[in-house]
Design a protein around this motif. Sequence first.
Motif, mmCIF file in Angstrom:
data_model
loop_
_atom_site.group_PDB
_atom_site.id
_atom_site.type_symbol
_atom_site.label_atom_id
_atom_site.label_comp_id
_atom_site.label_asym_id
_atom_site.label_seq_id
_atom_site.Cartn_x
_atom_site.Cartn_y
_atom_site.Cartn_z
ATOM 1 N N ALA A 13 0.862 -1.185 0.000
ATOM 2 C CA ALA A 13 0.000 0.000 0.000
ATOM 3 C C ALA A 13 0.893 1.228 0.000
ATOM 4 C CB ALA A 13 -0.886 0.012 1.242
ATOM 5 N N LYS A 14 0.587 2.160 -0.883
ATOM 6 C CA LYS A 14 1.331 3.423 -0.905
ATOM 7 C C LYS A 14 0.681 4.375 0.087
ATOM 8 C CE LYS A 14 2.863 7.069 -4.029
ATOM 9 N NZ LYS A 14 2.545 7.760 -5.286
ATOM 10 N N VAL A 15 1.464 4.848 1.016
ATOM 11 C CA VAL A 15 0.934 5.774 2.022
ATOM 12 C C VAL A 15 1.848 6.985 2.107
ATOM 13 C CG1 VAL A 15 -0.127 3.939 3.399
ATOM 14 C CG2 VAL A 15 2.204 4.666 3.902
ATOM 15 N N THR A 16 1.313 8.059 2.632
ATOM 16 C CA THR A 16 2.117 9.258 2.845
ATOM 17 C C THR A 16 2.378 9.387 4.334
ATOM 18 O OG1 THR A 16 1.066 10.272 0.934
ATOM 19 C CG2 THR A 16 2.266 11.737 2.404
ATOM 20 N N TYR A 23 3.153 5.446 13.881
ATOM 21 C CA TYR A 23 2.100 4.708 13.180
ATOM 22 C C TYR A 23 2.049 3.294 13.743
ATOM 23 C CZ TYR A 23 2.489 8.498 9.800
ATOM 24 O OH TYR A 23 2.508 9.733 9.210
ATOM 25 N N TYR A 25 1.428 -0.369 12.510
ATOM 26 C CA TYR A 25 1.341 -1.223 11.329
ATOM 27 C C TYR A 25 0.629 -2.532 11.680
ATOM 28 C CZ TYR A 25 3.094 -4.500 7.806
ATOM 29 O OH TYR A 25 3.197 -5.464 6.843
ATOM 30 N N ASN A 33 -8.359 -1.482 7.673
ATOM 31 C CA ASN A 33 -7.746 -0.176 7.422
ATOM 32 C C ASN A 33 -6.280 -0.361 7.037
ATOM 33 O OD1 ASN A 33 -7.520 2.673 7.402
ATOM 34 N ND2 ASN A 33 -6.792 2.693 9.520
ATOM 35 N N ASP A 58 6.134 9.611 0.564
ATOM 36 C CA ASP A 58 5.456 8.368 0.232
ATOM 37 C C ASP A 58 6.278 7.155 0.661
ATOM 38 O OD1 ASP A 58 3.467 9.848 -0.899
ATOM 39 O OD2 ASP A 58 4.218 9.664 -2.944
ATOM 40 N N TRP A 60 5.954 2.598 0.775
ATOM 41 C CA TRP A 60 5.209 1.416 0.348
ATOM 42 C C TRP A 60 5.232 0.432 1.501
ATOM 43 C CZ3 TRP A 60 2.636 1.404 -4.260
ATOM 44 C CH2 TRP A 60 2.957 2.438 -5.153
ATOM 45 N N GLN A 63 1.471 -5.354 2.633
ATOM 46 C CA GLN A 63 0.132 -5.838 2.984
ATOM 47 C C GLN A 63 0.039 -7.361 2.906
ATOM 48 O OE1 GLN A 63 -3.257 -2.913 1.973
ATOM 49 N NE2 GLN A 63 -2.150 -3.162 0.040
#
Length: 80
Positions: A13-16, A23, A25, A33, A58, A60, A63
């Motif tokens: 998943a690409k996240v900023t 965070y 994980y 989510n 960004d 990655w 997942q």
Amino acid sequence: MENTPHSAAKAPAKVTLEEGKDYWYCTCGLSANQPFCDGSHKGSGFAPQKFTAEKSGDAWLCQCKQTKNAPYCDGSHKGL
Ligand code: FES
């Protein structure tokens, strides 16, 4: 107790991320989510992995839950 994480998706998943921010994980793969924890791990034997973003931008995140470099994708999903 489940020892094998659920594969949430066979791609990262690409996240900023924001530098210095914490965070959580998802390691169990059950969170709705992805790639972050939503509490679904309860009773699974898994716990979320807290990490602090080292830089803003960004990223990655894995997942498939097979990466050896969690929370980041290391390409392991390609073998699934
Ligand atoms: S999504 Fe898991 S290694 Fe790439």
